[in-house]
Design an enzyme around this catalytic site. Structure first.
Site, mmCIF file in Angstrom:
data_model
loop_
_atom_site.group_PDB
_atom_site.id
_atom_site.type_symbol
_atom_site.label_atom_id
_atom_site.label_comp_id
_atom_site.label_asym_id
_atom_site.label_seq_id
_atom_site.Cartn_x
_atom_site.Cartn_y
_atom_site.Cartn_z
ATOM 1 N N ASN A 91 0.777 -1.121 -0.052
ATOM 2 C CA ASN A 91 0.029 0.002 -0.003
ATOM 3 C C ASN A 91 1.013 1.177 0.177
ATOM 4 O O ASN A 91 1.788 1.101 0.472
ATOM 5 C CB ASN A 91 -1.028 0.099 1.091
ATOM 6 C CG ASN A 91 -0.322 0.008 2.622
ATOM 7 O OD1 ASN A 91 0.783 -0.850 2.546
ATOM 8 N ND2 ASN A 91 -0.758 0.772 3.464
ATOM 9 N N GLU A 93 0.338 5.355 0.652
ATOM 10 C CA GLU A 93 -0.281 6.488 1.088
ATOM 11 C C GLU A 93 0.127 7.900 0.723
ATOM 12 O O GLU A 93 1.537 7.947 0.953
ATOM 13 C CB GLU A 93 -0.971 6.401 2.548
ATOM 14 C CG GLU A 93 -1.908 5.296 2.721
ATOM 15 C CD GLU A 93 -1.826 4.826 4.263
ATOM 16 O OE1 GLU A 93 -2.588 3.875 4.687
ATOM 17 O OE2 GLU A 93 -1.432 5.747 5.205
ATOM 18 N N HIS A 104 -3.692 0.729 -2.810
ATOM 19 C CA HIS A 104 -3.849 -0.454 -2.101
ATOM 20 C C HIS A 104 -2.908 -1.669 -2.450
ATOM 21 O O HIS A 104 -2.422 -1.670 -3.712
ATOM 22 C CB HIS A 104 -5.409 -1.175 -2.294
ATOM 23 C CG HIS A 104 -6.321 -0.329 -1.624
ATOM 24 N ND1 HIS A 104 -7.656 -0.643 -1.032
ATOM 25 C CD2 HIS A 104 -6.475 0.963 -1.780
ATOM 26 C CE1 HIS A 104 -8.382 0.295 -0.648
ATOM 27 N NE2 HIS A 104 -7.826 1.450 -1.183
ATOM 28 N N GLU A 106 -2.960 -4.609 -3.159
ATOM 29 C CA GLU A 106 -3.441 -5.687 -4.344
ATOM 30 C C GLU A 106 -3.384 -4.602 -5.701
ATOM 31 O O GLU A 106 -2.670 -5.415 -6.636
ATOM 32 C CB GLU A 106 -4.644 -6.162 -4.024
ATOM 33 C CG GLU A 106 -4.937 -6.862 -2.992
ATOM 34 C CD GLU A 106 -5.449 -6.067 -1.699
ATOM 35 O OE1 GLU A 106 -6.213 -6.666 -0.964
ATOM 36 O OE2 GLU A 106 -4.992 -4.978 -1.560
ATOM 37 N N CYS A 131 -10.538 -5.846 0.243
ATOM 38 C CA CYS A 131 -11.759 -4.848 0.575
ATOM 39 C C CYS A 131 -12.508 -4.721 -0.707
ATOM 40 O O CYS A 131 -12.161 -5.121 -1.716
ATOM 41 C CB CYS A 131 -11.266 -3.351 0.870
ATOM 42 S SG CYS A 131 -10.511 -2.558 -0.378
ATOM 43 N N CYS A 134 -10.781 -3.163 -3.697
ATOM 44 C CA CYS A 134 -9.898 -4.123 -4.417
ATOM 45 C C CYS A 134 -10.830 -5.259 -5.156
ATOM 46 O O CYS A 134 -10.218 -5.537 -6.394
ATOM 47 C CB CYS A 134 -9.047 -4.678 -3.539
ATOM 48 S SG CYS A 134 -7.586 -3.392 -2.876
#
Length: 302
Positions: A91, A93, A104, A106, A131, A134
């Site tokens: 991930n 950010e 994310h 994935e 989630c 994803c």
């Protein structure tokens, strides 16, 4: 990203695997099939158990100044029937940007495989169930119905295997908007390079040509010049549900991180975006992200 975290995690593996795992640094977070097979032999692990063993290494690539929660994911390509290359992702950010700009794990792993030439994936492993964001992103993939999604928590021996249809029943997909193409399908759009062109403009144009934008037609690519002379590019990946897509600058930042696994990341000193004229544009958002690096965006419409 703390590049020392990746090196520290590498040191946790058996000494006889070090030379192979160091290749992740030189191969943009990728291991070739023969390297994977050698690791399986040295560590006496199955393919799936090896992926699980590598998850903490993938998570150490995380950049998470907001959540402080590192997530890693690994995907396997499909170059052969026996064993494909594997690609790591984590991930990412971005401080100063909306939360929806977070990438994310994935997505990062899939983008890594796509940028390195994969056209479909055999399996994806992550340590927590994907989630909804994803799941929708993965539903766009070429031949997604043939991809196994493996969830294996690091503190448990249990492993769960899913198909996309079980994770996303009654899904809204490309066919609902009459699209037959899929993300990662082989494609190359013809775009004229802007004039005047330089090496960075040409790299951004090539990225735009390989982007995936069947819904808006806003094919776009970003190229970054790093202070060590490296050029890092990224391409746009659109999604039928719009929000789960991945912009070209996001992909470029993922690729920049993958190029810095064994060293401190370089400074971006120039950035170019090439975008096909369409009803939408990523110019404003891309310029904002690039400005936080201290560089300015050069923007071209074709």
């Amino acid at each position: 990203m703390n590049h020392r975290a990746f090196q520290d995690q590498l040191a946790q593996f058996p000494v006889n695997t070090a030379d192979i795992l160091q290749q992740l640094i030189h191969q943009q977070g990728r291991l070739e099939p023969e390297q994977v097979n050698e690791l399986k032999g040295l560590m006496a692990l199955s393919s799936e158990n090896l992926l699980k063993a590598l998850l903490p290494l993938a998570a150490s690539m995380s950049t998470c100044p907001i959540s402080h929660f590192s997530v890693g994911a690994i995907v396997e390509g499909f170059r052969s029937e026996e064993q494909g290359p594997i690609y790591l992702g984590a991930n990412l950010e971005m401080a100063g940007q909306p939360l929806k700009m977070a990438i994310h794990a994935e997505q990062a792993a899939i983008s890594n495989a796509w940028h390195q030439g994969e056209t479909r994936l055999r399996r994806l492993m992550v340590n927590e169930a994907p989630c909804g964001h994803c799941r929708q992103f993965m539903n766009e993939l070429n031949e997604i119905d043939l991809m196994d999604i493996l969830v294996s928590q690091l503190d448990s021996d249990q492993q769960r295997q899913y198909s996309i249809s079980s994770l996303l029943p009654d899904a809204f997909g490309p066919g609902d908007l009459k699209q037959s193409t899929r993300l990662m399908s082989p494609s190359l759009l013809s775009l004229e390079s802007p004039v005047p062109a330089d090496e960075l403009v040409n790299a951004a144009t090539e990225a735009a040509q390989r982007s995936y934008a069947p819904y808006s037609g806003c094919h776009s690519g970003v190229a970054l010049l790093i202070d060590n002379g490296d050029i890092i590019s990224g391409r746009y990946a659109e999604n039928v549900a719009f929000n789960p897509g991945m912009t070209a600058v996001e992909a470029a930042l993922v690729n920049l991180r993958l190029s810095s696994l064994g060293k401190a990341p370089g400074k971006i000193i120039d950035a170019v975006m090439v975008e096909k004229q369409a009803s939408i544009s990523h110019k404003g958002m891309t310029a904002s992200i690039i400005s936080h690096t201290g560089a300015e965006l050069r923007y071209f419409v074709v």
